[in-house]
Scaffold this motif. Structure first.
Motif, PDB file in Angstrom:
ATOM      1  N   ILE A 227       0.841  -1.208   0.000  1.00  0.00           N
ATOM      2  CA  ILE A 227       0.000   0.000   0.000  1.00  0.00           C
ATOM      3  C   ILE A 227       0.873   1.254   0.000  1.00  0.00           C
ATOM      4  O   ILE A 227       0.577   2.239  -0.690  1.00  0.00           O
ATOM      5  CB  ILE A 227      -0.943  -0.019   1.219  1.00  0.00           C
ATOM      6  CG1 ILE A 227      -1.967  -1.154   1.072  1.00  0.00           C
ATOM      7  CG2 ILE A 227      -1.654   1.326   1.371  1.00  0.00           C
ATOM      8  CD1 ILE A 227      -2.808  -1.394   2.306  1.00  0.00           C
TER       9      ILE A 227
ATOM     10  N   ASN B 231       0.791   4.185  -2.990  1.00  0.00           N
ATOM     11  CA  ASN B 231       0.555   5.614  -2.745  1.00  0.00           C
ATOM     12  C   ASN B 231       1.611   6.519  -3.386  1.00  0.00           C
ATOM     13  O   ASN B 231       1.397   7.715  -3.533  1.00  0.00           O
ATOM     14  CB  ASN B 231       0.495   5.878  -1.237  1.00  0.00           C
ATOM     15  CG  ASN B 231      -0.717   5.235  -0.584  1.00  0.00           C
ATOM     16  OD1 ASN B 231      -1.726   4.975  -1.247  1.00  0.00           O
ATOM     17  ND2 ASN B 231      -0.640   4.974   0.702  1.00  0.00           N
TER      18      ASN B 231
ATOM     19  N   THR C 148      -9.054  -1.766  -2.908  1.00  0.00           N
ATOM     20  CA  THR C 148      -8.118  -0.798  -3.485  1.00  0.00           C
ATOM     21  C   THR C 148      -6.908  -1.508  -4.078  1.00  0.00           C
ATOM     22  O   THR C 148      -6.432  -1.159  -5.162  1.00  0.00           O
ATOM     23  CB  THR C 148      -7.653   0.217  -2.417  1.00  0.00           C
ATOM     24  OG1 THR C 148      -8.785   0.926  -1.926  1.00  0.00           O
ATOM     25  CG2 THR C 148      -6.651   1.199  -3.002  1.00  0.00           C
TER      26      THR C 148
ATOM     27  N   ASN D 246      -5.742  -1.735  -8.099  1.00  0.00           N
ATOM     28  CA  ASN D 246      -4.373  -1.441  -8.521  1.00  0.00           C
ATOM     29  C   ASN D 246      -3.728  -2.643  -9.197  1.00  0.00           C
ATOM     30  O   ASN D 246      -2.921  -2.481 -10.117  1.00  0.00           O
ATOM     31  CB  ASN D 246      -3.538  -0.976  -7.326  1.00  0.00           C
ATOM     32  CG  ASN D 246      -3.684   0.507  -7.060  1.00  0.00           C
ATOM     33  OD1 ASN D 246      -3.008   1.329  -7.669  1.00  0.00           O
ATOM     34  ND2 ASN D 246      -4.610   0.857  -6.165  1.00  0.00           N
TER      35      ASN D 246
END
Length: 404
Positions: free
Chosen positions: A45, A49, A96, A100
């Protein structure tokens, strides 16, 4: 009578729950694999980002850096970041991460927009689309993987019996037909395709490639040449050499890991005991040569040991391979041997010495890419992270009694 029966049922249910909890707690006390997988998800994660363009993919973090250096879709490592995303999604169920995983897999359709000029389609497309199809059953992924397998098959030379690894090296290095041990990993794409709508010829190619490499790349002492060079006229084996190892006759560490991984996978796909026997012997040699601290140097025969760089990526590849190998053993003793060897590697990789913690966005530090070329030395490298999260995922499944 009914109340007494209900009490007995409740008692046994409680005992079952207690046994289950004790078993799970014992697993966690042994290694804490769930926490380590969760840490990998958190790192994933963190990297998400910091990324914007889906066709710009993480490859390495060099010493003194905190952010990923990126490559395009035609780099041989392009499939590892999408593959990490798929493993992180499998572990977390996070929507999420799923979006991705799809986002960073999508650009790799373009890999086949250019002529096939190397063997790495398995690394690039099986790690990405293959894991994606495994988890989503997306028909578009399925169909693209079949095209990818047929594309890889165009590099197969029936006179030699192997897939050509580096076409450009024929003229550059004087290697008419060359096959590297890394190529064993790409056979999984051919095996998969042969079972999922592709030609059975793909299966035959994969088996013949594995057999030819067994008789040429693997030395009598069960160490491995990096490169096998063949004649293109009659296909005979000319010599074994290195490209990324210390010397032609040295034991390049990651190459040994590719061998363990590749022949374990070939046994899984064929059931032929000769491949399992070879995978065991390659693993035994790897374990035998490990240094005292448990993590290998980049080449087992590098003369500058103990001052040579380590290779965490080789440890991660070998750990993942030996976990699968352990599931095929016929005795509890051998099952324990290879599982324990893998857990030992993972324990060291997860320690403060090799885990990146908050030093950078990778999971692992201290990998070596191409030492003779002076590139990616003592770095964080994306394929080290890929095989690390794969190994942890495999260990978690084994501990839970699930199939890999």
């Amino acid at each position: 009578m009914e109340k007494r029966f209900n009490k007995i049922v409740t008692l046994f249910a409680g005992l079952g729950l207690l046994v289950s909890c004790v078993s799970e707690n014992k697993i966690e006390e042994t290694f804490g694999v769930k926490k380590l997988v969760d840490n990998c998800v958190e790192k994933t994660i963190l990297t998400i980002n910091g990324l914007t363009d889906a066709d710009s993919l993480p490859r390495n973090i060099l010493q003194g850096q905190a952010e990923w250096n990126k490559v395009g879709i035609h780099d041989w490592t392009s499939g590892f970041w999408p593959g990490i995303l798929w493993y992180a999604y499998e572990a977390s169920g996070d929507s999420t991460i799923l979006s991705n995983a799809r986002k960073f897999t999508e650009p790799l359709y373009g890999v086949l927009d250019v002529p096939v000029d190397n063997h790495d389609l398995g690394f690039m497309l099986n790690c990405s689309f293959g894991n994606g199809y495994r988890l989503t059953k997306d028909s578009a992924y399925h169909d693209f993987l079949l095209v990818a397998a047929d594309s890889l098959a165009t590099l197969f030379n029936p006179k030699v019996g192997t897939i050509l690894s580096w076409p450009a090296m024929g003229e550059k290095m004087g290697w008419p037909h060359n096959t590297i041990i890394d190529n064993m990993i790409n056979l999984e794409l051919l095996f998969w395709a042969s079972k999922n709508g592709g030609s059975h010829d793909l299966y035959d190619m994969a088996v013949r490639h594995a057999e030819t490499c067994m008789n040429t790349l693997v030395r009598p002492d069960y160490t491995i040449y990096h490169v096998a060079v063949f004649d293109t006229i009659n296909g005979h084996f000319i010599k074994g050499v290195t490209h990324q190892g210390y010397s032609d006759n040295s034991m390049w560490t990651r190459g040994q890991g590719w061998g363990i991984y590749g022949y374990t996978m070939v046994y899984r796909e064929t059931g032929n005991e000769k491949f399992l026997d070879l995978a065991e012997k390659l693993a035994d040699k790897f374990i035998e040569r490990l240094p005292e601290d448990g993590i290998p140097y980049w080449d087992f025969d590098c003369p500058s040991i103990p001052n040579a760089p380590k290779d965490a990526s080789a440890a991660a590849v070998a750990a993942s391979a030996m976990l699968e190998l352990s599931t095929f053993m016929k005795s509890e003793e051998l099952t324990t041997k290879y599982k324990d060897a893998a857990v030992s590697l993972l324990t060291r990789l997860s320690s403060d010495d090799y885990s990146s913690k908050d030093k950078n966005k990778a999971m692992l530090m201290h990998s070596t890419g191409h030492y003779p070329n002076g590139s990616e030395i003592d770095a964080s490298i994306i394929y080290a992270d890929y095989y690390y999260i794969e190994a942890l995922t495999r260990l978690k499944k084994i501990n839970e009694g699930r199939r890999l």
